[in-house]
Design an enzyme around this catalytic site. Structure first.
Site, mmCIF file in Angstrom:
data_model
loop_
_atom_site.group_PDB
_atom_site.id
_atom_site.type_symbol
_atom_site.label_atom_id
_atom_site.label_comp_id
_atom_site.label_asym_id
_atom_site.label_seq_id
_atom_site.Cartn_x
_atom_site.Cartn_y
_atom_site.Cartn_z
ATOM 1 N N ASP A 11 0.862 -1.122 0.009
ATOM 2 C CA ASP A 11 0.053 -0.061 0.118
ATOM 3 C C ASP A 11 0.788 1.208 -0.173
ATOM 4 O O ASP A 11 1.595 1.319 -0.876
ATOM 5 C CB ASP A 11 -0.911 0.041 1.237
ATOM 6 C CG ASP A 11 -1.978 1.086 1.087
ATOM 7 O OD1 ASP A 11 -3.064 1.144 0.428
ATOM 8 O OD2 ASP A 11 -1.827 2.056 1.872
ATOM 9 N N TYR A 42 -1.774 11.640 2.242
ATOM 10 C CA TYR A 42 -2.556 11.854 1.113
ATOM 11 C C TYR A 42 -2.474 13.367 0.927
ATOM 12 O O TYR A 42 -2.264 13.719 -0.254
ATOM 13 C CB TYR A 42 -4.056 11.563 1.397
ATOM 14 C CG TYR A 42 -4.044 10.093 1.442
ATOM 15 C CD1 TYR A 42 -4.385 9.192 0.350
ATOM 16 C CD2 TYR A 42 -4.050 9.433 2.661
ATOM 17 C CE1 TYR A 42 -4.407 7.980 0.359
ATOM 18 C CE2 TYR A 42 -4.003 8.051 2.720
ATOM 19 C CZ TYR A 42 -4.413 7.050 1.880
ATOM 20 O OH TYR A 42 -4.567 5.948 1.699
ATOM 21 N N HIS A 48 -7.172 -6.441 -0.809
ATOM 22 C CA HIS A 48 -6.149 -5.580 -0.733
ATOM 23 C C HIS A 48 -5.293 -5.745 0.233
ATOM 24 O O HIS A 48 -3.827 -5.675 0.100
ATOM 25 C CB HIS A 48 -6.645 -4.008 -0.634
ATOM 26 C CG HIS A 48 -5.864 -2.927 -0.513
ATOM 27 N ND1 HIS A 48 -5.211 -2.456 -1.424
ATOM 28 C CD2 HIS A 48 -5.033 -2.202 0.737
ATOM 29 C CE1 HIS A 48 -4.122 -1.571 -1.146
ATOM 30 N NE2 HIS A 48 -4.171 -1.313 0.133
#
Length: 346
Positions: free
Chosen positions: A157, A267, A327
């Protein structure tokens, strides 16, 4: 700015506005469903039992020489063996590598770190500390602080996003690299132009807002973590590998507002905000070590096509697919992931 840059800027701002509506809607739904539980907070100050499992390894920390950050970790195996450095994603911590910490400790000194901002690692307040360039340089400092010149780097990730670039910029520090469910930036840029990936990535735009994302992550006694890791859409398929007690470790790692803000800053500092200097630095580097990309085919956030596109960046990249895995591939199907890793590393 040229026409392309102006168009990109306004598209990004439009996307933040558009997908913020969805994020705010989710907050409202959680509140309507149970107003009392919306503000409920458990006692997350005490370390969950699973995080203190001695079979997983020994807790430690290092202070990075240049940035002066304290980075905490859990290590298993004999120090002095080849280093295997494991780098987690969002919203996780070192514990996402629990199956690999035990599996590879016979041959490696396996070190699973908490990235800056997570768990007990330092939490610098300035947004600049969470740019990809700064975090990648931090990883190089971690290797040095552990007393090694190089190692096998394993990542997932957000950790994987960083390590794609680390493998180029710090190729001499990489014996081999394993990345899981994280695309190369060029593949992500290409797929981002498709409606399919654009819709999957809605949360990246919502996370640009102040305060509200921190609320969404923490509301309802961290209900998001339950949905994220054990929910029908986004969670693992093998629930026995992700118990409620396992999820509690991740809740503890981000239980404070400060930690959640730091994790979300990954982010905010990087999506639509990459410096031209860093882009030029990447253009002058390339992957020069074998790299294995492991991909769970049922990823809720990343399109399957990203794996094949990422493999095209270098002839040193190979791909293994874990059919039916989510994921959270290394936790969902650790047996198959570990099998592919051993095959690649040997």
């Amino acid at each position: 700015m040229g026409v392309k840059e102006i168009a990109t800027y306004f598209f990004f701002r439009f996307s933040v506005l558009l997908w913020s509506i969805k994020g705010i809607g989710l907050l409202f739904l959680v509140f309507i469903k149970s107003p009392y539980n919306f503000f409920k907070k458990g006692n997350w100050n005490d370390t969950p039992k699973n995080a203190n499992d001695a079979n997983l390894g020994v807790h430690g920390n290092v202070t990075l020489q240049r940035s002066k950050l304290k980075i905490t970790y859990v290590a298993n195996g004999k120090r002095g063996n080849p280093l295997m450095l494991c780098v987690h994603g969002f919203p996780e911590c070192w514990y996402s590598w629990r199956f690999q910490l035990k599996e590879f400790s016979s041959k490696y000194w396996v070190v699973a770190i908490n990235l800056p901002g997570y768990a007990d690692s330092d939490k610098p307040s300035e947004l600049a500390n969470y740019t990809a360039e700064r975090l990648i340089d931090n990883l190089a400092e971690v290797v040095e602080a552990l007393g090694y010149e190089k190692g096998t780097i394993v990542a997932h990730d957000w950790g994987g996003a960083l390590v794609w670039s680390f493998a180029s910029l710090y190729s001499t520090m990489c014996d081999k690299v394993v990345i899981m469910n994280a695309p190369h930036s060029s593949a992500m840029k290409k797929m981002f132009r498709t409606l399919k990936q654009y819709r999957k990535s809605w949360y990246m735009f919502f996370f640009q807002l102040p305060w509200l994302p921190e609320m969404l992550v923490g509301c309802g006694n961290f209900h998001m973590f339950n949905e994220c890791f054990r929910g029908e859409e986004s969670g693992v398929k093998n629930l026995e590998n992700m118990t409620e007690a396992d999820v509690d470790v991740y809740k503890h790692a981000l239980h404070s507002w400060e930690a959640r803000k730091c994790a979300l800053n990954y982010y905010r500092a990087n999506i639509g905000n990459v410096s031209p200097q860093f882009i030029e630095r990447l253009k002058k580097s390339s992957i020069s070590c074998p790299l294995l990309l492991i991909w769970g085919t049922e990823d809720f956030a990343l399109s399957l096509e990203l794996a094949a596109l990422s493999a095209k960046v270098s002839n040193l990249v190979s791909v293994e697919y874990v059919a039916g895995a989510s994921h959270w591939v290394q936790q969902d199907n650790p047996e198959e992931v570990n099998k592919y890793m051993w095959k690649f590393l040997n």
